[in-house]
Design an enzyme around this catalytic site. Structure first.
Site, PDB file in Angstrom:
ATOM      1  N   HIS B 118       0.873  -1.182   0.000  1.00 27.48           N
ATOM      2  CA  HIS B 118       0.000   0.000   0.000  1.00 27.48           C
ATOM      3  C   HIS B 118       0.910   1.232   0.000  1.00 27.48           C
ATOM      4  O   HIS B 118       2.003   1.184   0.561  1.00 27.48           O
ATOM      5  CB  HIS B 118      -0.849  -0.067   1.270  1.00 27.48           C
ATOM      6  CG  HIS B 118      -1.939   0.947   1.367  1.00 27.48           C
ATOM      7  ND1 HIS B 118      -1.709   2.250   1.717  1.00 27.48           N
ATOM      8  CD2 HIS B 118      -3.276   0.829   1.181  1.00 27.48           C
ATOM      9  CE1 HIS B 118      -2.875   2.900   1.747  1.00 27.48           C
ATOM     10  NE2 HIS B 118      -3.831   2.065   1.416  1.00 27.48           N
ATOM     11  N   ASP B 195       3.160  -4.623   8.345  1.00 28.75           N
ATOM     12  CA  ASP B 195       1.918  -3.845   8.202  1.00 28.75           C
ATOM     13  C   ASP B 195       0.747  -4.832   8.311  1.00 28.75           C
ATOM     14  O   ASP B 195       0.528  -5.644   7.412  1.00 28.75           O
ATOM     15  CB  ASP B 195       1.934  -3.132   6.846  1.00 28.75           C
ATOM     16  CG  ASP B 195       0.610  -2.432   6.536  1.00 28.75           C
ATOM     17  OD1 ASP B 195      -0.300  -2.455   7.386  1.00 28.75           O
ATOM     18  OD2 ASP B 195       0.497  -1.878   5.427  1.00 28.75           O
ATOM     19  N   GLN B 198      -4.366  -5.096   6.919  1.00 28.85           N
ATOM     20  CA  GLN B 198      -5.315  -5.983   6.235  1.00 28.85           C
ATOM     21  C   GLN B 198      -5.367  -7.381   6.834  1.00 28.85           C
ATOM     22  O   GLN B 198      -6.218  -8.175   6.457  1.00 28.85           O
ATOM     23  CB  GLN B 198      -4.957  -6.107   4.748  1.00 28.85           C
ATOM     24  CG  GLN B 198      -5.127  -4.823   3.962  1.00 28.85           C
ATOM     25  CD  GLN B 198      -6.575  -4.347   3.879  1.00 28.85           C
ATOM     26  OE1 GLN B 198      -7.506  -5.136   4.035  1.00 28.85           O
ATOM     27  NE2 GLN B 198      -6.767  -3.074   3.653  1.00 28.85           N
ATOM     28  N   LYS B 221     -10.226  -0.402  10.495  1.00 24.71           N
ATOM     29  CA  LYS B 221     -10.423  -1.631   9.717  1.00 24.71           C
ATOM     30  C   LYS B 221     -10.712  -2.817  10.641  1.00 24.71           C
ATOM     31  O   LYS B 221     -10.914  -3.938  10.179  1.00 24.71           O
ATOM     32  CB  LYS B 221      -9.193  -1.921   8.861  1.00 24.71           C
ATOM     33  CG  LYS B 221      -8.954  -0.890   7.759  1.00 24.71           C
ATOM     34  CD  LYS B 221      -7.823  -1.313   6.856  1.00 24.71           C
ATOM     35  CE  LYS B 221      -7.212  -0.191   6.059  1.00 24.71           C
ATOM     36  NZ  LYS B 221      -8.028   0.345   4.962  1.00 24.71           N
ATOM     37  N   CYS B 361      -4.722   2.469  -3.743  1.00 21.09           N
ATOM     38  CA  CYS B 361      -3.486   2.967  -3.131  1.00 21.09           C
ATOM     39  C   CYS B 361      -2.340   1.974  -3.285  1.00 21.09           C
ATOM     40  O   CYS B 361      -1.531   1.798  -2.372  1.00 21.09           O
ATOM     41  CB  CYS B 361      -3.684   3.320  -1.649  1.00 21.09           C
ATOM     42  SG  CYS B 361      -4.873   4.616  -1.394  1.00 21.09           S
TER      43      CYS B 361
END
Lengths: 153, 406
Positions: B118, B195, B198, B221, B361
């Site tokens: 991203h 990261d 997600q 999220k 993105c």
């Protein structure tokens, strides 16, 4: 607004768009317009002499709405004066913003009135506006487009 | 899991006169009543500026702030002093880039990223590269979207000083081989930034078991409010890092010409914090824990299996990445042949179905896949088999509506 009816009109327009998909010989203005958020990318070419848009065409890729809007715009402005084109620009922006809703006033936009419903689809306004934004910059003599972002006409 | 739909007020709102089929969970999730109520209760009952007032109300605000930190720490299997609250994963990644990357990397060093990152885990490292002279090296997935051992061997070398990767790509939805990456990082002497934006809505992230050096995610999220994010960092690393933002509450003492800084994590929390968001995040974690992570995983796997089957059965659909449900978490990205993703998304929207269309993105991945943009459908805990059926049935009509025969 019935989105599916709007799409019907757009599909018809796109099937007619082929004749406007070309480069312009001896173009006086060539300007690329990009929607950074979706990657839609059109290059508008104009041949202006004696204050009249003698020829116009486009190349590039994008969604059905952006392509239909570009092609209909070219049909409308070809053979018109720069001043007339600028008037169309203001009418189109007014229609898409929802400021001008009077059909009599919009009549000169011809087929483009079929995009009126976009004013209720904020997420797609920039698709319809891309070509017009690029035209405006080209007529103003810009050689580089600043693109068209969300929420900006 | 169907019953939990009632926990999410926004899911009962009509869209275009039709029930909302919310399938854009990778962009942000809806918030359960447990979260909404916790935030409201904090502002109704406990609102004061933490670490400041000597009065009882101030102590309650401080307790809400620190209790939330403890819940997040427990959730990640980290200690509280390794948890920094930020506004989102993007700010967490920028904090690492500026306070670790710029401080400790130099010319000749290499930063390894995946091309699927991203922009939030890519643009900050470009800044670090520009400022320090460290080189950016990209991992490229194979044609199924997996990072192979050969690719890791080739790119992670003795020059590698930092590896920043998403545990699950926001487009491919595929989990990276993080164990292999961490093992190579240890051999190379590099730190690993994970990261989890997600991945964390779909799985337990145990930072100790993974042995990553930093991990980040966004609350919104994970069914929590927008504007609250988390940075986990190993204590010894955080201790040696300078502050990112400076100002109130992150100081030891301040004089006209110099200041000393607070211990971590407060060193990284300048200014008044988003305590309402922290409380909301803690409530979201408690809510998810009460549903049970095995239940969440099983439910989402059923949805994924059903959606992938439905999508592969429709002609003229291209799915990006491995179409096996075992390899995927949360998202499926695809395109309908000859139809622009925005047109697909608008036609789905007219049936009340929300999906994302665009470059998500992740423009370098789009370039790598040789596409401009794509459609992404993404699932959350409240989605049902019916949602997937409605989505698949609506999608079947898209080419016809766009004037194609089939």
């Amino acid at each position: 607004m019935d989105l599916k009816a709007l799409y019907n009109q757009i599909i018809v327009e796109n099937s007619r768009a082929v004749h406007n998909r070309h480069k312009v010989e001896h173009a006086t203005a060539v300007l690329e317009g990009v929607n950074p958020s979706c990657g839609d990318d059109i290059t508008l070419e104009l041949k202006v002499s004696d204050g009249i848009i003698k020829d116009a065409g486009f190349t590039g890729t994008g969604c059905a709405i952006s392509q239909a809007s570009t092609s209909m715009m070219i049909d409308l402005i070809t053979g018109k004066t720069v001043e007339e084109a600028k008037n169309f620009l203001n009418l189109f922006y007014g229609m898409i913003k929802g400021d001008i809703t009077d059909d009599d006033q919009l009549e000169v936009l011809d087929d483009i009135v079929s995009l009126k419903g976009i004013s209720h689809m904020p997420g797609r306004v920039k698709c319809a506006v891309l070509a017009w934004h690029t035209l405006e910059e080209a007529l103003d003599g810009k050689t580089e487009s600043k693109g068209c972002s969300d929420g900006e006409l | 899991m169907k019953i939990i739909r009632d926990d999410f007020p926004i899911l009962s709102v009509l869209e275009n006169g039709k029930p909302l089929i919310y399938l854009d969970n990778a962009a942000t999730t809806s918030k359960p009543l447990a979260v909404l109520n916790a935030v409201e209760t904090y502002y109704r009952m406990d609102n004061a500026n933490p670490h400041r007032g000597v009065y009882e109300l101030g102590a309650r605000a401080t307790k809400a702030h620190e209790d939330s930190r403890k819940i997040v720490g427990d959730f990640l299997n980290a200690s509280s002093d390794e948890i920094v609250f930020t506004q989102n994963a993007t700010e967490s990644l920028n904090l690492i880039a500026y306070s670790y990357g710029i401080e400790f990397l130099k010319k000749g060093d290499e930063i390894v990223l995946s091309v699927a990152e991203h922009h939030s885990n890519l643009v900050p490292w470009q800044r670090v590269s520009k400022i320090t002279g460290a080189k950016l090296v990209y991992l490229y997935p194979d044609n199924m979207g997996h990072l192979t051992e050969e690719e890791l061997d080739k790119k992670i070398t003795s020059k590698t000083r930092l590896i920043a990767v998403a545990q699950v790509s926001n487009i491919l939805g595929i989990e990276i081989p993080i164990d292999s990456i961490v093992r190579r990082a240890r051999n190379a002497g590099a730190v690993v930034v994970l990261d989890c934006a997600q991945s964390i809505p779909h799985m337990i992230v145990d930072v100790k078991a993974l042995d990553v050096d930093f991990a980040v995610f966004s609350g919104h999220k994970l069914y929590a409010p927008m504007g609250i994010g988390v940075l986990y960092g190993k204590k010894d690393l955080l201790d040696k890092m300078p502050p990112f933002l400076t100002g109130g509450d992150m100081i030891g003492s301040v004089h006209e010409q110099s200041s000393t800084y607070a211990e971590v994590p407060r060193r990284f929390e300048a200014g008044t914090r988003n305590v309402g968001g922290e409380v909301g995040l803690a409530a979201a974690i408690n809510y998810l824990n009460s549903l049970g992570w095995e239940n969440i995983k099983n439910h989402e796997k059923e949805l994924m299996t059903q959606a992938l089957k439905g999508l592969t059965d429709i002609p003229h659909i291209t799915i990006y990445g491995d179409p096996s449900p075992d390899k995927r978490h949360g998202v499926i990205s695809f395109n309908v042949e000859e139809v622009h993703p925005h047109d697909t998304a608008s036609l789905l929207d007219s049936d009340g179905i929300t999906v994302r269309a665009g470059h998500h993105c992740a423009q370098p991945l789009m370039e790598y896949l040789k596409i401009n943009s794509c459609v992404r459908v993404s699932f959350g805990i409240y989605n049902t088999k019916e949602d997937v059926d409605i989505f698949i049935n609506s999608l079947k009509n898209v080419r016809g509506l766009m004037g194609y025969g089939s």
